[in-house]
Design an enzyme around this catalytic site. Structure first.
Site: not given
Length: 358
Positions: A157, A250
């Site tokens: 991810c 993120h």
């Protein structure tokens, strides 16, 4: 496009829940099976998840009453679906064995797990970046002895924030990349309620993450040679990964050096113009504009920008010259959408469009 019946293996966990929500109104994929561990089997999905529903939106009506099946009953589940998404929380070797069992039962697997990312004939795909890697699937089928079954995986991810930003710049000869990632708690399957020690805190360690961040980009940029995908030799990557008190999103702080240094204008133009196969094929989950550049000095921010284009776009900002590298910039992606389940659904759409589920 025809409709496909789909199962979610590991449906009760955070990423599994995200898959369930993304399939609610999907134009091509219809959720027909939810599966989890034996202790959840036999309950309705609503009962099995109970108070652990972690999504912001309500549980989809079509999923509530589905009876959770035992993920270990591979043949039974494979007979009910055209393919499965896999997002299980198990030991790596167990995941490998489970995913291979589904593939050998002639049920294609689109995996969110890391277990098979470095299996040489398993494509690890970001559809905008290396869609052509799915062409390794016939070689994988030959090894497995399958006609339809195979495994395809999405990448880690955290990569989804910075690798897409670097990708359109490869023509300038990227030699060195330093990246620091600031990773949301949902990446660990946590919320602030279940992870109180992160509040007012930063944890400077995420197990295995730095190795993935340095090695996986090279597989994405690799090439098919015979019956395997060979990773690219360059650029050199170094990474540090921190867990920060953010629910979703993120961030990456990126420093990059080139063999042929582009101008800032050339970089901005490359980002603006970039389109990948996901956009050209007009896949249902693909963002119209994959890379968005923010002119404001304080953007992108997770709270403001993670849901850009339904959480499937990548946001970039603060491009400027650096004193040691050529340039530095920051980037952001939604880790459970673009980075996990959304990226998995987009990969499945690519495979469907190219006929791999037929």
């Amino acid at each position: 496009m025809k409709q496909y019946n789909v199962g979610v293996i590991g449906a009760t966990g955070m990423v599994g829940q995200r898959f369930v929500t993304l399939l609610e109104h999907h134009p091509w994929f219809r959720l027909t099976v939810v599966a989890a561990s034996a202790r959840s089997a036999g309950k309705t999905y609503e009962e099995a998840v109970g108070s652990r529903w972690l999504m912001q939106t309500p549980m989809p009506e079509n999923a509530r009453k589905l009876i959770v099946q035992d993920a270990a009953q591979v043949e039974k589940i494979a007979a009910q679906v055209d393919f499965v998404f896999c997002a299980v929380n198990m030991k790596k070797e167990e995941i490998k064995a489970l995913e291979e069992a589904y593939a050998k039962a002639e049920c294609p697997v689109v995996s969110n797990n890391s277990a098979h990312r470095f299996t040489p004939d398993v494509p690890m795909v970001v559809p905008e970046i290396n869609a052509d890697h799915i062409e390794i699937i016939p070689a994988q089928r030959k090894r497995l002895g399958t006609r339809r079954g195979f495994i395809a995986v999405k990448s880690n991810c955290s990569l989804q924030s910075y690798v897409p930003a670097l990708h359109p710049l490869r023509g300038y000869g990227i030699t060195d990349v330093l990246v620091c990632t600031y990773q949301a708690i949902s990446g660990a399957g946590k919320t602030f309620e279940t992870f109180p020690e992160i509040v007012d805190n930063v944890i400077p360690y995420i197990g295995g993450e730095e190795e993935k961040s340095e090695q996986e980009p090279l597989k994405l940029w690799g090439r098919i040679e015979g019956d395997r995908i060979v990773s690219a030799d360059s650029p050199r990557f170094t990474a540090q990964c921190l867990r920060v008190p953010v629910s979703d999103g993120h961030m990456g702080a990126v420093f990059v050096r080139f063999a042929r240094k582009p101008s800032q204008e050339e970089i901005l133009q490359a980002w603006k113009d970039f389109r990948g196969p996901a956009q050209e094929l007009e896949l249902p989950s693909a963002p119209k504009q994959f890379l968005h550049y923010f002119e404001e000095a304080d953007r992108p921010q997770p709270k403001l920008d993670r849901m850009l284009e339904n959480g499937m776009a990548v946001s970039i900002g603060r491009l400027r010259p650096d004193t040691q590298y050529d340039y530095k910039f920051v980037c952001l992606s939604h880790n459970t959408l673009r980075g996990a389940a959304g990226g998995g659904v987009l990969l499945a759409e690519l495979l469907a469009a190219k006929g791999y589920f037929d």
